[in-house]
Write a protein that holds these residues in place. Structure first.
Motif, short mmCIF file in Angstrom:
data_model
loop_
_atom_site.label_atom_id
_atom_site.label_comp_id
_atom_site.label_asym_id
_atom_site.label_seq_id
_atom_site.Cartn_x
_atom_site.Cartn_y
_atom_site.Cartn_z
N TYR A 220 43.32 17.66 38.46
CA TYR A 220 41.92 17.24 38.57
C TYR A 220 41.46 17.04 40.01
O TYR A 220 40.29 16.74 40.26
N ASP A 242 31.40 17.51 39.42
CA ASP A 242 30.95 16.87 38.19
C ASP A 242 31.94 15.83 37.67
O ASP A 242 31.84 15.37 36.54
N ASP A 243 32.90 15.43 38.51
CA ASP A 243 33.82 14.36 38.14
C ASP A 243 33.04 13.04 38.15
O ASP A 243 32.47 12.66 39.18
N ARG A 376 38.16 21.51 36.24
CA ARG A 376 37.32 21.16 35.10
C ARG A 376 38.15 20.93 33.85
O ARG A 376 37.82 20.08 33.02
N ALA A 377 39.23 21.69 33.72
CA ALA A 377 40.15 21.41 32.61
C ALA A 377 40.82 20.05 32.81
O ALA A 377 41.01 19.28 31.87
N LEU A 379 39.57 17.46 34.17
CA LEU A 379 38.64 16.40 33.80
C LEU A 379 38.80 16.01 32.34
O LEU A 379 38.56 14.87 31.95
N ARG A 380 39.19 16.99 31.53
CA ARG A 380 39.36 16.74 30.09
C ARG A 380 40.79 16.34 29.76
O ARG A 380 41.15 16.22 28.58
N GLY A 381 41.60 16.14 30.79
CA GLY A 381 43.00 15.79 30.56
C GLY A 381 43.82 16.97 30.12
O GLY A 381 44.92 16.80 29.57
N GLU A 382 43.32 18.19 30.36
CA GLU A 382 44.02 19.40 29.94
C GLU A 382 44.64 20.09 31.16
O GLU A 382 44.27 19.84 32.30
N ARG A 454 45.67 12.50 34.80
CA ARG A 454 44.25 12.16 34.72
C ARG A 454 44.03 10.73 34.22
O ARG A 454 43.20 10.00 34.76
N GLU A 458 42.14 7.75 36.35
CA GLU A 458 40.96 7.00 35.90
C GLU A 458 41.24 5.51 35.91
O GLU A 458 40.36 4.70 36.23
#
Length: 486
Positions: A220, A242-243, A376-377, A379-382, A454, A458
């Protein structure tokens, strides 16, 4: 010899002036901002020189070996002056004379600017903003640019006008105002938010390493280290624009908390005292401007673009200064042709730029596109799988193997420092055989960096983390594959 008018006295403009003056050309440089502080030390340049014209002046910088090679060939006195100013001219671990310069941007630029201002044949005018272009008929059917107009109404004419105005070049607006065709542009937003903080070593401490790059790429975000001059260094981080937590990293405590959780930057945090707060830079993009139309014909004569005005790349890779110095050297080598054939000169310079520098622009575009998909992946934890084309797999395999293979490590450093292109690297038979053999056993190699995943990130930025959760040794991030030092 030609009279050359340069717009902008940043690294590209000052280098253009120095390289041209060395060959006997007369150069006038117009700079909208002020000069570096007179008689000041390196810290005074960094603290007191306002460079609003350069949006990344206070971000981390790595002056790659290609830029050092150009200086050694063109103006070796500049390397001595940089060293005297406190910069470190550090040889690469490649067994060659190639080296990188470790310095803060404003300290490096101050040396180049002062040298240009004192150079016989160079007239440097600061505090003078260009407001428009002057036209003077046509050359071979192409409208000719013969000079510029400044905000006080003064007109400056020359055989060749050089836009070295950087990322914020106003050339498109000036051309349109003169009823000329604006440059064609290709632009790609990088999608990154960039933060840098400066530090000075604690008494008795030393740099953990002077071999750049020092980069850790997490799913991330990215953590970077830039060793500098006079016992200073810079720590930087990038996350996606966009984080939702990007602005929390502007808080000094949170910025430090995150970098202390990444092993490659934690040891630097322990050895340094912060000198400022994290400085942000947004709107990072890769942008190519050209004065050739779609059919390859020049739209203006007697005008060229140098440095970021022509080829703007993601500054976190540090390629801009090397591209600018190579560009400036080519202009200096060929400027004596400009007066006799201004349209042909503009066209030829643009084609040379595409043929010799365009490869780095395209590499940067592809790299940033793939990296943004990963962020961007993340950000989704992927975990986004990396691109599966051969060049990307080749570079990833090299990252895995370089710690244990001296030849691959040397090739990796030469490519990072722009001394060879990826295509040239792949043509090295010894390196290719070793890497292709590895790829047969590991078709999709991935490096694994150490740092917070991720969820831990956070927790860090929202204040939910505790020291028992985040040991200083770091938290493994997601990502399969062999581990490589980053």
């Amino acid at each position: 010899m030609a009279h050359i008018l340069v717009i902008g006295a940043g690294l590209a403009g000052s280098a253009t002036a120095l390289f041209c003056a060395r060959r006997g050309h007369r150069v006038t440089v117009l700079e909208g901002g002020g000069p570096p502080p007179p008689g000041a030390g390196a810290d005074d340049d960094w603290r007191g020189w306002e460079r609003k014209e350069v949006p990344h002046a206070r971000q981390g910088h790595a002056f790659l070996a290609l830029s050092t090679r150009v200086l050694r060939e063109e103006r070796p006195d500049l390397l001595a002056a940089l060293a005297a100013r406190g910069a470190h001219v550090t040889p690469l671990e490649t067994g060659s004379e190639d080296a990188t310069v470790l310095s803060r941007r404003l300290v490096h630029e101050g040396v180049i600017r002062r040298t240009a201002a004192a150079e016989p044949g160079v007239t440097l005018v600061t505090g003078t903003r260009v407001t428009g272009l002057l036209r003077d008929g046509e050359a071979d059917g192409v409208p000719r640019v013969s000079g510029v107009r400044t905000e006080d109404g003064t007109q400056h004419t020359a055989d060749l006008v050089v836009d070295a105005g950087g990322r914020r070049s106003q050339l498109a607006r000036w051309l349109a105002a003169a009823d000329l065709v604006p440059p064609r542009e290709t632009a790609q937003p990088c999608g990154f938010f960039y933060l840098t903080r400066h530090y000075r070593l604690r008494p008795g401490s030393s740099f953990p390493s002077t071999t750049v790059p020092i980069v850790t790429e997490l799913d991330y975000g990215t953590a970077l280290v830039f060793p500098g001059d006079n016992d200073t260094f810079q720590l930087s981080t990038t996350v996606a624009v966009d984080d939702p937590h990007r602005h929390r990293l502007r808080e000094p405590e949170i910025f430090t908390r995150f970098l202390q959780a990444v092993p490659s930057t934690a040891e630097w945090c322990e050895r340094g005292v912060p000198l400022d707060d994290p400085a942000p830079m947004g709107r990072l993009e890769n942008r190519r401007r050209t004065l050739l139309d779609a059919d390859g014909r020049p739209t203006a004569a007697g005008l060229v673009l140098v440095g970021d005005a022509a080829l703007q790349t993601n500054p976190t890779f540090g390629r801009g200064v090397s591209l600018a110095f190579v560009h400036a050297r080519q202009l200096a080598r060929t400027a004596d042709r400009a007066a006799a054939g201004p349209a042909a000169y503009t066209a030829g310079f643009e084609r040379w730029t595409d043929d010799n520098l365009g490869v780095w622009f395209e590499i940067q575009r592809a790299t940033d596109q793939a990296r943004l998909a990963q962020l961007r992946a993340g950000l989704r934890g992927e975990h986004a799988p990396p691109a599966d084309d051969l060049p990307n797999r080749f570079v990833r395999a090299m990252a895995v193997l370089r710690d244990d293979d001296e030849r691959i490590r040397s090739a990796s450093l030469r490519m990072y420092h722009m001394l060879m292109t990826p295509r040239e690297l792949m043509s090295d038979r010894a390196v290719s055989r070793r890497i292709l053999a590895f790829l047969r056993e590991h078709p999709m190699p991935e490096t694994r960096a150490e740092g917070p995943d991720r969820a831990a990130f956070e927790a860090l930025v929202t204040g939910a983390a505790t020291s028992s959760v985040l040991p200083s040794a770091g938290i493994p991030t997601k990502g399969p594959g062999p581990r490589a030092r980053t």
